[in-house]
Write a protein that holds these residues in place. Structure first.
Motif, short mmCIF file in Angstrom:
data_model
loop_
_atom_site.label_atom_id
_atom_site.label_comp_id
_atom_site.label_asym_id
_atom_site.label_seq_id
_atom_site.Cartn_x
_atom_site.Cartn_y
_atom_site.Cartn_z
N LEU A 110 0.94 -1.22 0.07
CA LEU A 110 -0.03 -0.01 0.00
C LEU A 110 0.85 1.16 0.00
O LEU A 110 2.05 1.22 0.30
N PRO A 111 0.31 2.50 -0.21
CA PRO A 111 1.13 3.60 -0.36
C PRO A 111 1.69 3.76 0.78
O PRO A 111 1.01 3.66 2.01
N MET A 112 2.84 4.68 0.84
CA MET A 112 3.57 5.22 1.96
C MET A 112 2.70 5.91 2.93
O MET A 112 2.85 5.86 4.19
N SER A 113 1.76 6.69 2.46
CA SER A 113 1.01 7.47 3.41
C SER A 113 0.12 6.88 4.54
O SER A 113 -0.28 7.18 5.56
N LEU A 114 -0.15 5.61 3.84
CA LEU A 114 -0.93 4.76 4.85
C LEU A 114 -0.18 4.34 6.09
O LEU A 114 -0.45 4.31 7.06
N GLY A 115 1.13 3.88 5.63
CA GLY A 115 2.02 3.77 6.64
C GLY A 115 2.20 4.78 7.74
O GLY A 115 2.25 4.56 8.93
N ALA A 116 2.28 5.85 7.13
CA ALA A 116 2.38 7.04 8.05
C ALA A 116 1.18 7.16 8.99
O ALA A 116 1.48 7.68 10.18
N LEU A 117 -0.04 7.03 8.51
CA LEU A 117 -1.18 7.10 9.26
C LEU A 117 -1.04 5.97 10.32
O LEU A 117 -1.43 6.32 11.58
N LYS A 118 -0.67 4.95 10.20
CA LYS A 118 -0.56 3.98 11.23
C LYS A 118 0.57 4.40 12.16
O LYS A 118 0.56 4.10 13.35
N GLN A 119 1.94 4.73 11.66
CA GLN A 119 2.85 5.34 12.66
C GLN A 119 2.25 6.43 13.51
O GLN A 119 2.66 6.65 14.77
N GLU A 120 1.48 7.38 12.92
CA GLU A 120 0.83 8.36 14.03
C GLU A 120 -0.11 7.87 14.98
O GLU A 120 0.12 8.35 16.16
N MET A 121 -0.83 6.67 14.76
CA MET A 121 -1.71 6.26 15.81
C MET A 121 -1.10 5.71 16.46
O MET A 121 -1.23 5.63 17.74
N LEU A 122 0.02 4.87 16.01
CA LEU A 122 0.70 3.91 17.15
C LEU A 122 1.65 4.87 17.98
O LEU A 122 1.93 4.71 19.12
N GLY A 123 2.09 6.09 17.29
CA GLY A 123 3.05 6.95 17.99
C GLY A 123 2.19 7.77 19.13
O GLY A 123 2.83 8.14 20.14
N THR A 124 1.17 8.06 18.62
CA THR A 124 0.29 8.84 19.72
C THR A 124 -0.06 8.05 20.78
O THR A 124 -0.22 8.38 22.10
N ALA A 125 -0.21 6.62 20.45
CA ALA A 125 -0.73 5.69 21.40
C ALA A 125 0.33 5.65 22.57
O ALA A 125 0.25 5.43 23.76
N ASN A 126 1.69 5.42 21.81
CA ASN A 126 2.77 5.14 22.78
C ASN A 126 4.20 5.15 21.95
O ASN A 126 4.44 4.43 21.11
#
Lengths: 606, 606
Positions: A105-121
């Motif tokens: 999938l496009p890189m932007s979706l990976g960044a979305l995932k990193q944002e959620m992961l990173g906000t959580a912890n």
């Protein structure tokens, strides 16, 4: 204790309504799979994982920290299980090629995932996050054998990766790197030296760790042009992919840090460790730099993550804590006092956090669209396309990394401030956010380095100001269309036009004066960076407000309040935060003497 | 690890050359003893104690923290011995009356001592510091018996004191205090309740601890008008001064905090503890408020202390660490790279710290002159004199407490920033300064409370803007004299005149609009406070620069460089930091709607 709730309404607003990701993906060569349904499912699933599994480990991870024993690092309780859940979901390879086991999938979706992961912890998110850097490096610069050996287990998340750059004597100034790579008989190399500040350098989450290491070949020229890049795995890989011998790379110590304590920060000793050259000899720094932008956007995300988490914590507290009466008269007469939500200065702090989190998020998502298109250029081998989007991303990157991490820290501090004295107490969890946020302006290039990268490199050296002209052209386009279509946004549109003109003028004046006074680039850089950040955020708020107004006019929304809140936050940003740009505009062109003239020995007297 | 060196050259410059403390003391009823020789000896001795005995415990105290066992708090290793050395030197009673065993010197000298102590080791300094608050309260509001019982051992430092205000449900809003004081048969009271965040509530430095406690009498009216003040000693005092029975006040827990870990922050349980009413019934808050200004100036000192210590640490590192080459060409060709001192952005950070530390110090010393004169008014029973200086001090206090603690935190963060990634590592000591500094904007009234106190209370409610007119009159007087006498300061003098006029105009406009829109006081308060702080610092730099220029003209100085550095820092302040005031001026009068209109339930959406 702030509990994380993924701000999906805002994310969907930005993806679907403001930035039109559906069309973006449709037009993208690797975006066909990213249909709105799929994206939505990804958001929901990722949110669930982050809220239920990863966020609950945030505070306990800080309390426990990492421990080094007999060369092995033990991550905090629960991290192994959470990481296992993360890779079981296939999250690590979300944006990596199908041929190596990813979802393509496009890189932007990976960044979305990193944002959620990173906000959580955030400290947890650093383990898979650093790995992505290693994966990207191997993908772009590795040979076929290297890709086939290392990418599948990395994409799966069964192995992790690191980036080993910093040494005790140098962080920013990598030309001073001393780690030595001697040639082995079999064509591999033997690396010897010490690296410090290596995030995820050693841990117990994966069976192997793949280090990407900067080192010097024996015949290397001095300085930055003599640095090469190597792959150094913790365990050598057998041809069948199984783990071979333990390599001579070990964790000598864990750094004791202010925060991100659940992330292992290691001193790594290389003792004739076997390494494989990746990319051309002596071109290691250039290879690194191709991924600097994405690593830095990754750090910019920390600014957004921090602002969001601190906002969520402060908002919950402000709604529940009661103190004094509102200045304009009692609001909750049946209560012993009014809630903090009725106090103007508390609202100012909350709205500052909200404006930073949501404005920053908009800019980050925009940057990931650029990255998608840049990567597409690479995939279809269109150098012009690649260069175009790389330039646009390259200009935005230091602004986002520099500014959003500074403003993220401000938000974290405001989060503590809303809590009053309780903000300083560990059990409430707000001080951890501030400690964890504090690293963001330091690593991946300090704010000062971002400022120099922006003004010195991207604006002056590489484009002679064209980067600012190109960027402000987009701002002007938006402003002119608002003048035509959104009469209620007239004032803000004019403000943006004025800022565009001012920014170009400031750039021109700096360029002219810097020809004779090179130090001006340095003395002006910080104010230039922050000014750029406030202007970029203004742009992001106009983008959001325009969409909100369009949606309200169209009617039929289930939550018109959401859009009204966007307009209110945009008003707040323009009235209360954007004025800071005035101070920066005024400071940056002041004579260099007030910074450069005082002799170093006269900074203090006994 | 930053090592503390008392900045005596700067202190002497301010005392003797800028603010003319010698004449100030000569004219002061209790200043006769404070001859220049004595003051100098005090500075030297205090510096020695702070540098050699107290500063070395700063980092180890943070590492070890305080420990609670069986109701007793153990302070970190070395604290007992250091405290013993401190009281052996008679330092605790420096500014307290001779009749109770003090040295009877003016309050300003006590503040100088607190500054050195606090820069060397803020958490340590809090133990004697909190005691001063208790001493002052007893001195002003206690009856003869109370004074005779408690002041001698407190003045000697053999006993310590605390202030017990906050409860779990309220900090700022003390009207919500629930602690109950029932009448005992012997005329004393039995206090029952829980206090939190009690600094120095329990420790092992002294044989007894005297708590000053806010509580409600049985017949107390609701809210702030029903709160009384009590003395509650840990051990009751026998008539001969020896320790009697253990009182029912105990430490229930130590708070785990972000910083100031060597300072014990206690949950204090009062279980029918014997207490003695101090001051009139139900007037407890008013009694407290008479000392709020001095407690808050005490906290403003933390801003200066933080800025100074972080500056010392960052300067030492910047001189020694080498990275890259200067933009204007190699400066140290024989070295592998130029020192950080040659980089404009690093200099910007250092000069920001210097400008804050030295400008803040000037304002604090000025405030202590006001306090000396206010206290003189009290001593000679001249209500007019008392009120005059109390007003002046009262206006300056929230500006200094609010702004200097915010800027102190900025300086601490800049100190980390100069260190790059190393700033985040505990062993370098810079992150501790930032963690310790973080409390300063929270306790003794958050920055938001200072802002409301300044604009809402001191400027609008109490003086209808006269406080600003009076203050700016002093600024104008200086500016006009500079226009006559210092042609090279013409630009800065005109800037100050413009700021004065602008400030009065802003105040007037706020006053007019706030009549109809009470919330404006709150929405404008933060920007008003910060604006005031930047203007006050501008004033402080003009005072310093004027003296520096006079001294340079007079010639014959052993260190003209010191004066030139002052002028350079003044230039820096006016060119690089003062422009921030523009942003605040522009933000404060924006419509209240952008802060007040968004309904509380619309701050976030799922």
């Amino acid at each position: 204790m702030p509990s994380y709730k993924a701000p999906l309404r805002d994310t969907r607003f930005l993806l679907n309504e403001v930035l039109d990701f559906p069309s973006h993906y449709q037009n993208l060569i690797n975006g066909g799979e990213a249909t709105p349904d799929i994206v939505d499912a990804i958001l929901e699933e990722c949110a669930k994982l982050c809220e239920d599994v990863i966020a609950p480990l945030y505070h306990s991870g800080d309390e426990e920290g990492c421990h080094l024993q007999d060369g092995e690092v033990r991550t905090p309780k629960g991290f192994k299980e959470a990481y296992a859940a993360y890779i079981a979901g296939g999250w690590q390879g979300l944006s990596h090629p199908v041929e190596y086991g990813g979802q393509g999938l496009p890189m932007s979706l990976g960044a979305l995932k990193q944002e959620m992961l990173g906000t959580a912890n955030w400290p947890f998110a650093m383990y898979p996050g650093l790995s992505l850097g290693a994966m990207n490096t191997i993908m772009q610069h590795g040979n076929e054998e290297q890709k086939n050996t290392f990418l599948p287990p990395l994409t799966e998340g069964r192995w992790a990766g690191t980036m080993c750059l910093t040494e005790p004597q140098c962080g920013t100034d990598l030309g001073q790197v001393k780690t030595r790579a001697d040639v082995n008989a079999d064509g591999s190399y033997a690396l010897t030296g010490t690296k410090i500040f290596i995030s995820s350098g050693e841990h117990d989450l994966t069976e192997n760790i793949v280090h990407i290491v900067l080192a010097r070949l024996p015949d290397a020229p001095k300085g930055t042009r003599g640095i090469s890049l190597f792959i150094v795995p913790k365990f050598l890989a057998n041809p069948d992919g199984s783990l071979g011998a333990r390599n001579g790379v070990t964790c000598g110590a864990l750094e004791k840090k202010m925060g991100i304590k659940a992330s292992s920060t290691c001193v790594m000793n290389f003792d004739a460790a076997t390494g494989y050259l990746i990319g051309p000899p002596h071109k290691g720094l250039e290879c690194m730099f191709t991924f600097m932008n994405s690593a830095r956007i990754g750090t910019a995300i920390q600014g957004v993550a921090t602002a969001e988490l601190a906002y969520q914590g402060a908002l919950a507290y402000a709604r529940e804590r009661r103190s004094m009466r509102s200045l304009s008269g009692t609001k909750e007469p049946q209560q012993v006092a009014d809630s903090l939500m009725h106090h103007g200065d508390v609202r100012r702090m909350l709205l500052t956090q909200k404006a930073i989190a949501e404005g920053g998020r908009t800019l980050v998502y925009l940057a990931t669209q650029y990255a998608d298109k840049m990567i597409e250029g690479m995939l279809v081998n269109d150098q012009t396309q690649y260069a175009h989007w790389d330039d646009k991303l390259g200009f935005l990157t230091p602004i986002l990394k520099g500014c959003l991490t500074e403003l993220g820290l401000e938000s974290a501090n405001l989060g503590m401030q809303v809590f009053g004295g309780h903000g300083y107490i560990k059990e409430h969890g707000m001080e951890q956010i501030a400690r964890d946020a504090r690293i963001a302006t330091l690593y991946e290039g300090t704010t000062g380095i971002q400022a120099l990268d922006l003004l010195g490199r991207k604006v002056l050296l590489m484009t002679q100001g064209k980067a600012v002209r190109d960027f402000t052209r987009e701002l002007n386009t938006l402003a002119w269309s608002l003048l035509k279509e959104e009469p209620q946004m007239r004032g803000k549109a004019l403000t943006l036009l004025r800022l565009s003109a001012q920014w170009n003028l400031l750039t021109l004046r700096i360029a002219l004066r810097a020809r004779k006074q090179r130090d001006l680039v340095s003395t002006a850089s910080h104010d230039f960076l922050m000014y750029a950040g406030y202007v970029a955020l203004a742009w992001s708020w106009l983008l959001q407000e325009r969409t909100a107004r369009q949606k309200l006019r169209a009617g039929g929304q289930d939550s018109p309040e959401f859009y009204r809140a966007k307009i209110a936050t945009s008003d707040f940003y323009f009235q209360r935060l954007l004025p800071r740009a005035k101070g920066h505009a005024s400071a940056m062109l002041k004579p260099i003497g007030s910074i450069m003239d005082l002799p170093g020995e006269h900074f203090a007297f006994e």
